[in-house]
Structures are given as structure tokens and as C-alpha cells.
Design an enzyme around this catalytic site. Sequence first.
Site, PDB file in Angstrom:
ATOM      1  N   TRP A 101       0.831  -1.216   0.000  1.00 25.67           N
ATOM      2  CA  TRP A 101       0.000   0.000   0.000  1.00 25.67           C
ATOM      3  C   TRP A 101       0.861   1.260   0.000  1.00 25.67           C
ATOM      4  O   TRP A 101       0.533   2.240  -0.670  1.00 25.67           O
ATOM      5  CB  TRP A 101      -0.989  -0.007   1.163  1.00 25.67           C
ATOM      6  N   ASP A 168      -2.209   6.733   6.097  1.00 26.35           N
ATOM      7  CA  ASP A 168      -3.186   5.787   5.559  1.00 26.35           C
ATOM      8  C   ASP A 168      -3.560   4.839   6.698  1.00 26.35           C
ATOM      9  O   ASP A 168      -2.784   3.985   7.089  1.00 26.35           O
ATOM     10  CB  ASP A 168      -2.561   5.019   4.386  1.00 26.35           C
ATOM     11  N   LYS A 192     -12.893  -1.741   6.053  1.00 27.32           N
ATOM     12  CA  LYS A 192     -12.206  -2.690   6.929  1.00 27.32           C
ATOM     13  C   LYS A 192     -12.633  -2.534   8.383  1.00 27.32           C
ATOM     14  O   LYS A 192     -12.927  -3.505   9.037  1.00 27.32           O
ATOM     15  CB  LYS A 192     -10.697  -2.526   6.797  1.00 27.32           C
TER      16      LYS A 192
HETATM   17  C1  PLP Z   1      -7.223  -2.032   1.782  1.00 31.86           C
HETATM   18  C2  PLP Z   1      -6.213  -0.960   1.882  1.00 31.86           C
HETATM   19  C3  PLP Z   1      -6.101   0.062   0.913  1.00 31.86           C
HETATM   20  C4  PLP Z   1      -6.954   0.081  -0.334  1.00 31.86           C
HETATM   21  O1  PLP Z   1      -8.226   0.504  -0.061  1.00 31.86           O
HETATM   22  P1  PLP Z   1      -9.301   0.720  -1.232  1.00 31.86           P
HETATM   23  O2  PLP Z   1     -10.424   1.356  -0.481  1.00 31.86           O
HETATM   24  O3  PLP Z   1      -9.631  -0.629  -1.802  1.00 31.86           O
HETATM   25  O4  PLP Z   1      -8.716   1.616  -2.253  1.00 31.86           O
HETATM   26  C5  PLP Z   1      -5.170   1.047   1.107  1.00 31.86           C
HETATM   27  N1  PLP Z   1      -4.368   1.051   2.190  1.00 31.86           N
HETATM   28  C6  PLP Z   1      -4.428   0.089   3.130  1.00 31.86           C
HETATM   29  C7  PLP Z   1      -3.521   0.148   4.313  1.00 31.86           C
HETATM   30  C8  PLP Z   1      -5.347  -0.942   3.010  1.00 31.86           C
HETATM   31  O5  PLP Z   1      -5.423  -1.901   3.949  1.00 31.86           O
END
Ligand code: PLP
Length: 356
Positions: A101, A168, A192
Site C-alpha cells: 500500500w 493511511d 475494513k
Molecule cells: C485495503 C487498503 C487500501 C486500499 O483501499 P481501497 O479502499 O480498496 O482503495 C489502502 N491502504 C491500506 C492500508 C489498506 O489496507
Amino acid sequence: MKVHNFNAGPSVLPNEVLYKASKALIDYDGTGMSILEIGHRTEYFMAVMDEARSLARELMQLDDDFEVLFLHGGASTQFMQVPMNLLDSGETAAYIDTGVWSNKAIKEAKLFGYVDVIASSKEGGYNYIPKQFNIPGQAKYLHITSNNTIYGTQWHEMPKTDLPIVVDMSSDILSRQMDYNQFSLIFAGVQKNMGAAGATMVAIRKSLLGKVGRKIPTMLDYQQHIENGSMLNTPPVFAVYISMLTLRWLKSQGGLAGIEKINAKKAALLYDEIDHNPLFRGTAVKEDRSLMNVCFVMDKPELEEEFLKFCKKEDIVGIRGHRTVGGFRASIYNALPYESVEVMVEAMKYFSLKKV
Ligand SMILES: *Cc1c(COP(=O)(O)O)cnc(C)c1O
């Protein structure tokens, strides 16, 4: 019947959220309309958006410089929206590479300015969080990934710097107490840990904006989203509604203090079994282990498929590791009940008694 759902994302949601949402799908709050049939500028949905934004602010105890937005495009869109709004061409941003990521974020930032990757745990297969790095003073911001969903590593202590920190938090948002005001921009795909796929939460400091020279397309301009109350166009109404219900549930659990205790207990139970069961071995270094994504392997890989089958029989789902790393990953997000971890640990004990 419900199973023990360890999916990495989209993932388990609280039962009461699903129950309430299922009723709202037919008749929202006695309006005679589904939540899907209500205009986003009606008083009904405006109240949902306002409550979702204010609950997120309240739970993280954000100061007045922050605005909370619910946007489209997932966390992945933030990989480009962040540098587009904050990094002028010719300027440099510092990034720490802790896995897939982070790399995707780095790739997008390079479209807008210079990227200085100041530390990386790549040579360790991303099984730890870098501790030694110099943060260049002239960088515009520092970008980190607070929890590395695929490798099961997590920042337990945030880097100290005067630079604005962009984080993030897609896979550990609202899972623990922390000084959230140490950051300048927090983003997370909500699927998530705080809702259903389709919305991305962005908490951003207003004082960070308006400093780049480039023209920013309206839909990608944070300033415009702020001015329009996160209603620049039709928001992802159902995803925002699920987030609002999940945030209400989180508050009822004692907020971040309450959920942090439960999360720590779940992680301790599972890691303890991994550390003591002769069949299993954790993959992340202990001090950087994630309280959200627990990654482990078997010393006898030939048993892995058999263990997966055994788990399925026990109604344990979603524990296959990410396709790029293999092994197992049990995601134990906020809404995963403690009992599910107990069932998982029992399964590991039973399986190993049969095999060792
Ligand atoms: C799942 C995830 C993403 C991607 O998220 P999307 O909403 O599918 O774009 C980005 N960063 C992290 C840390 C993730 O776990």
C-alpha cells in the site's frame, strides 16, 4: 447462521448494524422509503451525513482545524488526491515504504512532485516497521501507512516530526486511543474497520490547503468538498449510513478506550497461541505486530490446505493469507467478537494435537 469471519476487507460488521441496516433497506425510520430511495439533500440523509462526520470527529477528539469528509474512490484514490492537493511540482514529499500500500501511494505521488523514500522494510519482506530514518526538513509532508494489512505490522509509536504527517489508516482506523491531532491528514477506506465498501473517510486540517499552484479538478479538490459539507455530488449514501451506524456502535462500546481494551485482549489470545503452538509461527517481528491483522505460517507448509479445510468445517472463514505472501492472516478488526478468536484458538490447539 453466522460464521467466524476473519476477512481482511470488506470484513465483519456488528450484528446490530446489519440488523438496523436491513430494516432501513425496506423502510428508513418510518418514512415509507428505503434508505436507498431518499434524496441525499433531504433532511433525512443530511442528518446521517452530519452524524457520521461528527461521530468520527468526536471519537478521534479532533481539534477545530480538522474537517471530516466521506468521499468516493477508496483509499487508493487518496494515493493521488493527497499529492495533487499538497505537493507542488518541484517539491518533495517523504514516504516510508512498509509494503504494497505504501508503494502504491509512492507511485502516485511521483506523478505530482519528487518522492524521497526515507526508509523501507522491503529487505525484510516487510516484516517490521523501520526505526532509523532522517526526515528531511524541507519535505512538504511525511506519508506513512499505520497498519500494514498484508504483512501484519503496525506502527505502535508514530514518528516525531514538525512536518505534516499524512497517514493511511485504512486497516486500523478507530481501533485504538492515540493523539489523532498529531496528524494533518488521516484517510481510510471504511470497509475494513468502520463500515461498508464505497466510502472513504478523510480527516484533514484546513490549514494544510490552498498552498499548491496547480489547478485541481473540482471532484478532487478537498477545499471544494469541505465548502460543500461533503456533498459536492451524490455521496455514497448507503456506505455513509453503514459508517454512521458503525460509529454509533463504537461509541456504545466505550469509544476508542473501550474498543482498544477488547482489541488488545483478542490479539494477545491469538498471538499467545501462535507463539506456543509448535505447528505455527508468526511472521512479523514481535514488537511491530499488528493488533488488527495477525499473520502466521506453518513450519510444515504441506499441512496448510488441510488446516484451512479444518477451519472451514469449524465455520472459521477468511484466514487465507494475502495472495502475495501466502500462509494465514486472521483479521481481528473492531467488530470481530472475542468469541471468534476463542474458537480460532481452539481449532489451532485441536489441529496440532492431532498432528504433532
Ligand atoms: C485495503 C487498503 C487500501 C486500499 O483501499 P481501497 O479502499 O480498496 O482503495 C489502502 N491502504 C491500506 C492500508 C489498506 O489496507
